[in-house]
Design a protein around this motif. Structure first.
Motif, PDB file in Angstrom:
ATOM      1  N   GLU A 225       0.836  -1.203   0.000  1.00 18.98           N
ATOM      2  CA  GLU A 225       0.000   0.000   0.000  1.00 18.98           C
ATOM      3  C   GLU A 225       0.875   1.260   0.000  1.00 18.98           C
ATOM      4  O   GLU A 225       0.569   2.248  -0.682  1.00 18.98           O
ATOM      5  CB  GLU A 225      -0.935   0.003   1.203  1.00 18.98           C
ATOM      6  CG  GLU A 225      -2.049  -1.029   1.147  1.00 18.98           C
ATOM      7  CD  GLU A 225      -1.608  -2.413   1.598  1.00 18.98           C
ATOM      8  OE1 GLU A 225      -0.421  -2.560   1.989  1.00 18.98           O
ATOM      9  OE2 GLU A 225      -2.436  -3.340   1.555  1.00 18.98           O
ATOM     10  N   ASP A 226       1.971   1.243   0.777  1.00 13.29           N
ATOM     11  CA  ASP A 226       2.897   2.375   0.802  1.00 13.29           C
ATOM     12  C   ASP A 226       3.512   2.598  -0.578  1.00 13.29           C
ATOM     13  O   ASP A 226       3.678   3.741  -1.023  1.00 13.29           O
ATOM     14  CB  ASP A 226       4.023   2.138   1.809  1.00 13.29           C
ATOM     15  CG  ASP A 226       3.532   2.034   3.240  1.00 13.29           C
ATOM     16  OD1 ASP A 226       2.492   2.645   3.561  1.00 13.29           O
ATOM     17  OD2 ASP A 226       4.193   1.334   4.026  1.00 13.29           O
ATOM     18  N   LEU A 227       3.853   1.499  -1.245  1.00 15.67           N
ATOM     19  CA  LEU A 227       4.475   1.596  -2.559  1.00 15.67           C
ATOM     20  C   LEU A 227       3.505   2.213  -3.562  1.00 15.67           C
ATOM     21  O   LEU A 227       3.894   3.070  -4.374  1.00 15.67           O
ATOM     22  CB  LEU A 227       4.921   0.209  -3.024  1.00 15.67           C
ATOM     23  CG  LEU A 227       5.811   0.138  -4.261  1.00 15.67           C
ATOM     24  CD1 LEU A 227       7.104   0.913  -4.060  1.00 15.67           C
ATOM     25  CD2 LEU A 227       6.097  -1.321  -4.622  1.00 15.67           C
ATOM     26  N   ALA A 228       2.247   1.810  -3.497  1.00 18.31           N
ATOM     27  CA  ALA A 228       1.228   2.386  -4.385  1.00 18.31           C
ATOM     28  C   ALA A 228       1.051   3.877  -4.097  1.00 18.31           C
ATOM     29  O   ALA A 228       0.937   4.696  -5.022  1.00 18.31           O
ATOM     30  CB  ALA A 228      -0.098   1.649  -4.213  1.00 18.31           C
ATOM     31  N   LEU A 229       1.045   4.249  -2.808  1.00 19.37           N
ATOM     32  CA  LEU A 229       0.918   5.653  -2.433  1.00 19.37           C
ATOM     33  C   LEU A 229       2.121   6.454  -2.906  1.00 19.37           C
ATOM     34  O   LEU A 229       1.981   7.595  -3.391  1.00 19.37           O
ATOM     35  CB  LEU A 229       0.760   5.772  -0.917  1.00 19.37           C
ATOM     36  CG  LEU A 229       0.634   7.184  -0.336  1.00 19.37           C
ATOM     37  CD1 LEU A 229      -0.541   7.926  -0.965  1.00 19.37           C
ATOM     38  CD2 LEU A 229       0.479   7.116   1.181  1.00 19.37           C
ATOM     39  N   ALA A 230       3.310   5.873  -2.810  1.00 23.92           N
ATOM     40  CA  ALA A 230       4.527   6.554  -3.265  1.00 23.92           C
ATOM     41  C   ALA A 230       4.449   6.860  -4.748  1.00 23.92           C
ATOM     42  O   ALA A 230       4.850   7.949  -5.200  1.00 23.92           O
ATOM     43  CB  ALA A 230       5.753   5.694  -2.958  1.00 23.92           C
ATOM     44  N   ARG A 231       3.929   5.929  -5.530  1.00 21.54           N
ATOM     45  CA  ARG A 231       3.796   6.165  -6.965  1.00 21.54           C
ATOM     46  C   ARG A 231       2.815   7.299  -7.247  1.00 21.54           C
ATOM     47  O   ARG A 231       3.028   8.104  -8.155  1.00 21.54           O
ATOM     48  CB  ARG A 231       3.369   4.867  -7.650  1.00 21.54           C
ATOM     49  CG  ARG A 231       4.499   3.827  -7.685  1.00 21.54           C
ATOM     50  CD  ARG A 231       4.075   2.519  -8.293  1.00 21.54           C
ATOM     51  NE  ARG A 231       5.219   1.616  -8.402  1.00 21.54           N
ATOM     52  CZ  ARG A 231       5.181   0.317  -8.102  1.00 21.54           C
ATOM     53  NH1 ARG A 231       4.051  -0.222  -7.642  1.00 21.54           N
ATOM     54  NH2 ARG A 231       6.257  -0.430  -8.232  1.00 21.54           N
ATOM     55  N   MET A 232       1.763   7.381  -6.447  1.00 19.79           N
ATOM     56  CA  MET A 232       0.793   8.472  -6.615  1.00 19.79           C
ATOM     57  C   MET A 232       1.414   9.815  -6.231  1.00 19.79           C
ATOM     58  O   MET A 232       1.183  10.828  -6.900  1.00 19.79           O
ATOM     59  CB  MET A 232      -0.457   8.196  -5.783  1.00 19.79           C
ATOM     60  CG  MET A 232      -1.350   7.106  -6.362  1.00 19.79           C
ATOM     61  SD  MET A 232      -2.939   6.982  -5.505  1.00 19.79           S
ATOM     62  CE  MET A 232      -2.463   6.087  -4.029  1.00 19.79           C
ATOM     63  N   ILE A 233       2.213   9.827  -5.162  1.00 17.22           N
ATOM     64  CA  ILE A 233       2.868  11.068  -4.747  1.00 17.22           C
ATOM     65  C   ILE A 233       3.796  11.573  -5.848  1.00 17.22           C
ATOM     66  O   ILE A 233       3.818  12.775  -6.169  1.00 17.22           O
ATOM     67  CB  ILE A 233       3.655  10.860  -3.432  1.00 17.22           C
ATOM     68  CG1 ILE A 233       2.686  10.600  -2.279  1.00 17.22           C
ATOM     69  CG2 ILE A 233       4.541  12.061  -3.130  1.00 17.22           C
ATOM     70  CD1 ILE A 233       3.374  10.193  -0.987  1.00 17.22           C
ATOM     71  N   LEU A 234       4.557  10.661  -6.452  1.00 16.97           N
ATOM     72  CA  LEU A 234       5.449  11.056  -7.536  1.00 16.97           C
ATOM     73  C   LEU A 234       4.660  11.567  -8.732  1.00 16.97           C
ATOM     74  O   LEU A 234       5.057  12.532  -9.396  1.00 16.97           O
ATOM     75  CB  LEU A 234       6.311   9.872  -7.956  1.00 16.97           C
ATOM     76  CG  LEU A 234       7.563   9.590  -7.130  1.00 16.97           C
ATOM     77  CD1 LEU A 234       8.263   8.357  -7.642  1.00 16.97           C
ATOM     78  CD2 LEU A 234       8.505  10.783  -7.153  1.00 16.97           C
ATOM     79  N   GLU A 235       3.535  10.962  -8.997  1.00 15.89           N
ATOM     80  CA  GLU A 235       2.726  11.355 -10.154  1.00 15.89           C
ATOM     81  C   GLU A 235       2.179  12.773  -9.983  1.00 15.89           C
ATOM     82  O   GLU A 235       2.246  13.584 -10.914  1.00 15.89           O
ATOM     83  CB  GLU A 235       1.571  10.368 -10.347  1.00 15.89           C
ATOM     84  CG  GLU A 235       0.757  10.576 -11.602  1.00 15.89           C
ATOM     85  CD  GLU A 235       1.553  10.389 -12.884  1.00 15.89           C
ATOM     86  OE1 GLU A 235       1.225  11.065 -13.874  1.00 15.89           O
ATOM     87  OE2 GLU A 235       2.517   9.588 -12.882  1.00 15.89           O
ATOM     88  N   ILE A 236       1.661  13.079  -8.812  1.00 18.72           N
ATOM     89  CA  ILE A 236       1.061  14.397  -8.609  1.00 18.72           C
ATOM     90  C   ILE A 236       2.124  15.496  -8.436  1.00 18.72           C
ATOM     91  O   ILE A 236       1.820  16.677  -8.556  1.00 18.72           O
ATOM     92  CB  ILE A 236       0.120  14.410  -7.387  1.00 18.72           C
ATOM     93  CG1 ILE A 236       0.890  14.140  -6.097  1.00 18.72           C
ATOM     94  CG2 ILE A 236      -1.014  13.432  -7.570  1.00 18.72           C
ATOM     95  CD1 ILE A 236       0.049  14.245  -4.845  1.00 18.72           C
ATOM     96  N   SER A 237       3.366  15.096  -8.159  1.00 16.29           N
ATOM     97  CA  SER A 237       4.428  16.095  -7.969  1.00 16.29           C
ATOM     98  C   SER A 237       5.140  16.445  -9.256  1.00 16.29           C
ATOM     99  O   SER A 237       6.026  17.311  -9.254  1.00 16.29           O
ATOM    100  CB  SER A 237       5.445  15.585  -6.931  1.00 16.29           C
ATOM    101  OG  SER A 237       6.101  14.411  -7.409  1.00 16.29           O
ATOM    102  N   LYS A 238       4.773  15.794 -10.338  1.00 17.81           N
ATOM    103  CA  LYS A 238       5.432  16.064 -11.626  1.00 17.81           C
ATOM    104  C   LYS A 238       5.065  17.466 -12.118  1.00 17.81           C
ATOM    105  O   LYS A 238       3.950  17.936 -11.921  1.00 17.81           O
ATOM    106  CB  LYS A 238       5.020  15.013 -12.660  1.00 17.81           C
ATOM    107  CG  LYS A 238       5.645  13.648 -12.422  1.00 17.81           C
ATOM    108  CD  LYS A 238       5.221  12.672 -13.501  1.00 17.81           C
ATOM    109  CE  LYS A 238       5.840  11.284 -13.296  1.00 17.81           C
ATOM    110  NZ  LYS A 238       5.393  10.312 -14.293  1.00 17.81           N
TER     111      LYS A 238
END
Length: 235
Positions: A222-235
């Motif tokens: 779940e943390d890994l999925a959240l990390a990918r979302m954080i990177l996506e929205i920070s682009k």
């Protein structure tokens, strides 16, 4: 805050627990870079950090130093002192090994989790400044959820959450005081889960800087999925 007598020890050693599959979690990829690479880049881009020490599993030292970090760091690789050393069996052991590897010019040291790649620059600078003033400082966030003690699947009591905080990293300390705290822990066989606990044992002050909910530690799927979302929205 232009002084660069601050170092960071990134604890990536321990038992090398896996987040699924055969790859240690700190080496899993996020947007083409390893989690560890993202974490190191956070500090490599700060002029206030003069030295980075990565305490890693012994078998991985050559891989990290010669293959992983040169690719992940790109432009940062040539202008920042980075050491990859053998960590210990526990987080505490890895932090102690990192302290032994620090350059003699280090006055403030930060201890940081290898799998916490989203720490904000201003929070890093704040804990450094507080450590200079008080000797120790941590990032922490207020606990918002109701806490329950449970046994055998049933609630035994509710813990008031007022004044409770969840500790994050980086945690920053006066180098001499942290060495003293680790020496005490070693002589007394004291085992703790973070370096601030060692400071507390010696009665040193630990200042709290309010962190961010985005400063996650990646330990589950779940943390890994959240990390990918954080990177996506920070682009």
């Amino acid at each position: 805050m232009g002084c660069s007598d601050s170092s960071v020890i990134i604890v990536a050693g321990g038992k090398g627990e896996r987040l699924g599959g055969d790859v240690r979690k700190q080496y899993l990829k996020l947007s083409g870079r390893s989690i560890l690479g993202h974490t190191v880049r956070t500090f490599a881009g700060l002029e206030e950090i003069g030295e980075i020490v990565v305490a890693a599993p012994g078998d991985d030292i050559e891989f990290i130093s010669k293959e992983l970090l040169p690719v992940d760091l790109d432009e940062y690789a040539s202008d920042k002192a980075i050491k990859v050393i053998r960590g210990g069996e526990t987080r505490q052991d890895s932090a102690r090994a990192g302290l032994a590897a620090l350059d003699v010019s280090s006055r403030v040291v930060l201890i940081h989790d290898a799998v916490r790649p989203f720490t904000q620059r201003e929070h890093i600078l704040q804990v450094i400044e507080r450590a200079r003033e008080y000797g120790g400082s941590i990032l922490a966030v207020p606990v918002n959820d109701t806490l329950k003690c449970c046994e055998k699947g049933f609630v035994t009591r509710t813990i008031p959450r007022d004044g409770l905080y969840a500790a994050q990293t980086p945690q920053a300390f006066d180098v001499a005081k942290l060495r003293r705290a680790h020496d005490l822990a070693s002589s007394q066989g004291l085992r703790v889960t973070d370096d601030a606990s060692l400071f507390e044992e010696l009665g040193y002050e630990v200042s709290v800087v309010i962190g961010s909910a985005l400063n996650i530690k990646i330990t589950t799927e779940e943390d890994l999925a959240l990390a990918r979302m954080i990177l996506e929205i920070s682009k």
